[in-house]
Write a protein that holds these residues in place. Structure first.
Motif, PDB file in Angstrom:
ATOM      1  N   LEU A  57      48.300  34.571 132.772  1.00  0.00           N
ATOM      2  CA  LEU A  57      49.675  34.667 132.764  1.00  0.00           C
ATOM      3  C   LEU A  57      50.059  34.349 131.361  1.00  0.00           C
ATOM      4  O   LEU A  57      49.984  33.134 131.220  1.00  0.00           O
ATOM      5  CB  LEU A  57      50.246  33.616 133.801  1.00  0.00           C
ATOM      6  N   SER A  58      50.319  35.154 130.535  1.00  0.00           N
ATOM      7  CA  SER A  58      50.601  35.119 129.268  1.00  0.00           C
ATOM      8  C   SER A  58      52.022  34.417 128.936  1.00  0.00           C
ATOM      9  O   SER A  58      52.433  33.666 127.935  1.00  0.00           O
ATOM     10  CB  SER A  58      50.390  36.351 128.378  1.00  0.00           C
ATOM     11  N   ALA A  59      52.977  34.978 129.909  1.00  0.00           N
ATOM     12  CA  ALA A  59      54.339  34.474 129.671  1.00  0.00           C
ATOM     13  C   ALA A  59      54.590  33.238 130.327  1.00  0.00           C
ATOM     14  O   ALA A  59      54.099  32.848 131.319  1.00  0.00           O
ATOM     15  CB  ALA A  59      55.490  35.508 130.319  1.00  0.00           C
ATOM     16  N   TYR A  60      55.237  32.072 129.411  1.00  0.00           N
ATOM     17  CA  TYR A  60      55.649  30.919 130.041  1.00  0.00           C
ATOM     18  C   TYR A  60      56.260  30.880 131.180  1.00  0.00           C
ATOM     19  O   TYR A  60      56.062  29.914 132.259  1.00  0.00           O
ATOM     20  CB  TYR A  60      56.248  29.895 128.841  1.00  0.00           C
TER      21      TYR A  60
ATOM     22  N   ALA B   1      58.969  18.214 134.114  1.00  0.00           N
ATOM     23  CA  ALA B   1      58.680  19.442 134.156  1.00  0.00           C
ATOM     24  C   ALA B   1      58.052  19.972 132.922  1.00  0.00           C
ATOM     25  O   ALA B   1      57.074  20.685 132.928  1.00  0.00           O
ATOM     26  CB  ALA B   1      59.652  20.394 134.678  1.00  0.00           C
ATOM     27  N   LEU B   2      58.773  19.835 131.933  1.00  0.00           N
ATOM     28  CA  LEU B   2      58.168  19.885 130.526  1.00  0.00           C
ATOM     29  C   LEU B   2      56.614  19.496 130.298  1.00  0.00           C
ATOM     30  O   LEU B   2      55.743  19.872 129.957  1.00  0.00           O
ATOM     31  CB  LEU B   2      59.036  19.299 129.478  1.00  0.00           C
TER      32      LEU B   2
ATOM     33  N   ILE C 120      54.419  22.583 130.157  1.00  0.00           N
ATOM     34  CA  ILE C 120      54.445  22.993 128.865  1.00  0.00           C
ATOM     35  C   ILE C 120      53.231  22.180 128.019  1.00  0.00           C
ATOM     36  O   ILE C 120      52.596  22.868 127.058  1.00  0.00           O
ATOM     37  CB  ILE C 120      55.614  22.992 128.119  1.00  0.00           C
ATOM     38  N   PHE C 121      53.479  20.927 128.076  1.00  0.00           N
ATOM     39  CA  PHE C 121      52.658  20.346 127.217  1.00  0.00           C
ATOM     40  C   PHE C 121      51.253  20.501 127.270  1.00  0.00           C
ATOM     41  O   PHE C 121      50.452  20.689 126.329  1.00  0.00           O
ATOM     42  CB  PHE C 121      52.694  18.627 127.567  1.00  0.00           C
ATOM     43  N   PRO C 122      50.415  20.707 128.659  1.00  0.00           N
ATOM     44  CA  PRO C 122      49.010  21.155 128.354  1.00  0.00           C
ATOM     45  C   PRO C 122      48.717  22.127 127.732  1.00  0.00           C
ATOM     46  O   PRO C 122      47.776  22.491 127.050  1.00  0.00           O
ATOM     47  CB  PRO C 122      48.638  21.098 129.885  1.00  0.00           C
ATOM     48  N   LEU C 123      49.552  23.402 127.786  1.00  0.00           N
ATOM     49  CA  LEU C 123      49.518  24.537 127.134  1.00  0.00           C
ATOM     50  C   LEU C 123      49.681  24.442 125.636  1.00  0.00           C
ATOM     51  O   LEU C 123      49.017  24.952 124.769  1.00  0.00           O
ATOM     52  CB  LEU C 123      50.457  25.734 127.593  1.00  0.00           C
ATOM     53  N   LEU C 124      50.623  23.539 125.238  1.00  0.00           N
ATOM     54  CA  LEU C 124      50.904  23.110 123.681  1.00  0.00           C
ATOM     55  C   LEU C 124      49.470  22.544 123.423  1.00  0.00           C
ATOM     56  O   LEU C 124      49.020  22.988 122.245  1.00  0.00           O
ATOM     57  CB  LEU C 124      51.792  22.146 123.667  1.00  0.00           C
TER      58      LEU C 124
END
Length: 433
Positions: free
Chosen positions: A62-65, A264-265, A269-273
């Motif tokens: 899944l490329s879109a966040y 939620a962030l 999001i953090f692991p992907l960052l």
């Protein structure tokens, strides 16, 4: 821990048994059991913290966040709504049946995550997980408040939330290590199977009903200074009071929503960052565990502290510290900087999380306290869905760093709202009504 309160006398016709006693020491065995049960509830959530964002990227591509975070939207929206009904159902049918129902719905979750052939299965698993968390976590909160009475509410919430989020941290680290060695599926989710089975067994065979403790407290509860807080409020009135009209309750609901928006962030999001900067799965797992570990440990102190100095200033400081930590994640590019940010984020959340629940317990009449907890948790856990949608949309449109900075600013604004609007709720502190 303090000595138990004297035996309470039931109000005529209340149906409360005279042998019921309020207080932490008087109910230590059941309180400890409920702490254990809530640790298992947290473990069910922790099984996803490291693995699922990587599963979305590496297995389902899944490329879109926004698409990758649909599981958090499903989880947050379902848990938020379930929280509301958990409070009302526990008032009507008792706490224990709601707790058991929540664990029954947990049983398929790890199996769905193991066998999911498409991302839709993962989203459905998180719908069930949201219902499980809403029923079980809400009920353990309500039951602990029932048992301890008014004197040690902050400490009780500190123990409850500490158990849950230490289990989130330990499981996130454990599943990260397992995934680094054996892969993203199925081994990391075997922990979830064990947690669900043990949680259901303890809830069925060992946990006792606590609704009569709330009735005993209600029989002795003084008439509230605010006529809007009397014991005969309807569910609609409770929802309006908690969400809008009472300055402390509504400020707590807003702060709770922003707090879980941050979570939620951190979850999605953090692991992907971190992965985008080349961190290994094991290091991502360590960072994913560090934040809830500090959060969990810190809540024991902050809950006790709020019983001593009051609630408002701890909540304000915690929200502002979270804002600083999230900004540090956005500014950082290395593991040590992000580790420091996770520690600060955990510390800020520890100041806020049990203290907000203590605010609800301070103000709500025992007759409608469970429903007030449900309404507050409706708003608070709605933050998961809002956070996933907001962070995902901003990350897709403007980049991950911009999304993280935006959430930092929103968190600082929430701290300012608490500072200006909330009144002190602890009954023995200056400024409380």
């Amino acid at each position: 821990m303090t000595a138990a309160a004297p035996r309470t006398k039931p109000a005529p016709g209340s149906g409360v048994h005279s042998g019921i006693r309020l207080g932490l020491r008087a109910n230590l065995a059941q309180f400890t059991l409920l702490v254990t049960v809530n640790a298992l509830v947290g473990g069910m959530l922790g099984q996803e913290r490291t693995v699922l964002p990587l599963l979305a990227d590496r297995t389902f591509h899944l490329s879109a966040y926004t698409a990758a975070l649909t599981y958090i939207v499903a989880f947050g929206a379902t848990k938020a709504v379930t929280n509301f009904f958990a409070g009302a159902l526990s008032d009507r049918y008792g706490r224990k049946p709601v707790l058991v129902a929540g664990w029954l719905l947990a049983l398929p979750v790890p199996l769905l995550l193991i066998w999911a052939p498409t991302w839709g299965w993962v989203v459905f698993a998180n719908v069930l997980l949201g219902v499980n968390q809403g029923l079980t976590w809400s009920t353990t909160v309500i039951m602990k408040i029932d048992l301890v009475g008014p004197a040690r509410r902050g400490l009780a919430m500190g123990f409850n939330e500490a158990a849950g989020y230490l289990a989130v941290a330990a499981t996130a680290m454990g599943t990260g290590a397992i995934a680094a060695h054996w892969g993203l599926r199925p081994q990391p989710f075997l922990l979830g199977i064990a947690y669900a089975a043990l949680g259901l067994g303890l809830s069925v065979f060992a946990v006792r009903e606590t609704r009569d403790h709330a009735r005993a407290e209600a029989a002795l509860h003084p008439s509230p200074a605010n006529p809007d807080h009397h014991g005969a409020l309807t569910t609609a009135q409770v929802a309006r009071t908690t969400s809008l009209t009472d300055r402390a309750l509504s400020s707590a609901s807003w702060a709770g929503m922003v707090n879980n928006l941050n979570d939620a962030l951190a979850w999605g999001i953090f692991p992907l960052l971190f992965a985008a900067h080349g961190l290994s799965v094991a290091r991502i797992g360590l960072l994913a565990a560090l934040y809830p570990a500090v959060w969990g440990l810190g809540q024991i102190l902050s809950g006790w502290w709020s019983d001593r100095i009051g609630r408002k200033h701890l909540i304000t400081a915690g929200m502002l510290l979270q804002a600083v930590a999230i900004g540090l994640v956005a500014a950082g590019t290395t593991f040590p900087v992000w580790a420091l940010a996770q520690v600060l984020l955990g510390a800020g959340t520890a100041l806020v999380y049990p203290t907000l629940l203590a605010v609800i317990g301070d103000i709500a009449h025992p007759a409608w306290r469970a429903r007030a907890v449900g309404v507050y948790r409706l708003w608070r856990d709605g933050g998961f869905a809002v956070g996933a949608l907001l962070a995902g949309a901003l990350a897709d449109a403007y980049g991950v760093t911009t999304a993280v900075w935006a959430v930092a600013g929103l968190t600082a604004a929430a701290g300012a709202v608490v500072a200006v609007r909330m009144y002190e709720t602890h009954p023995r502190r200056p400024g409380s009504p």
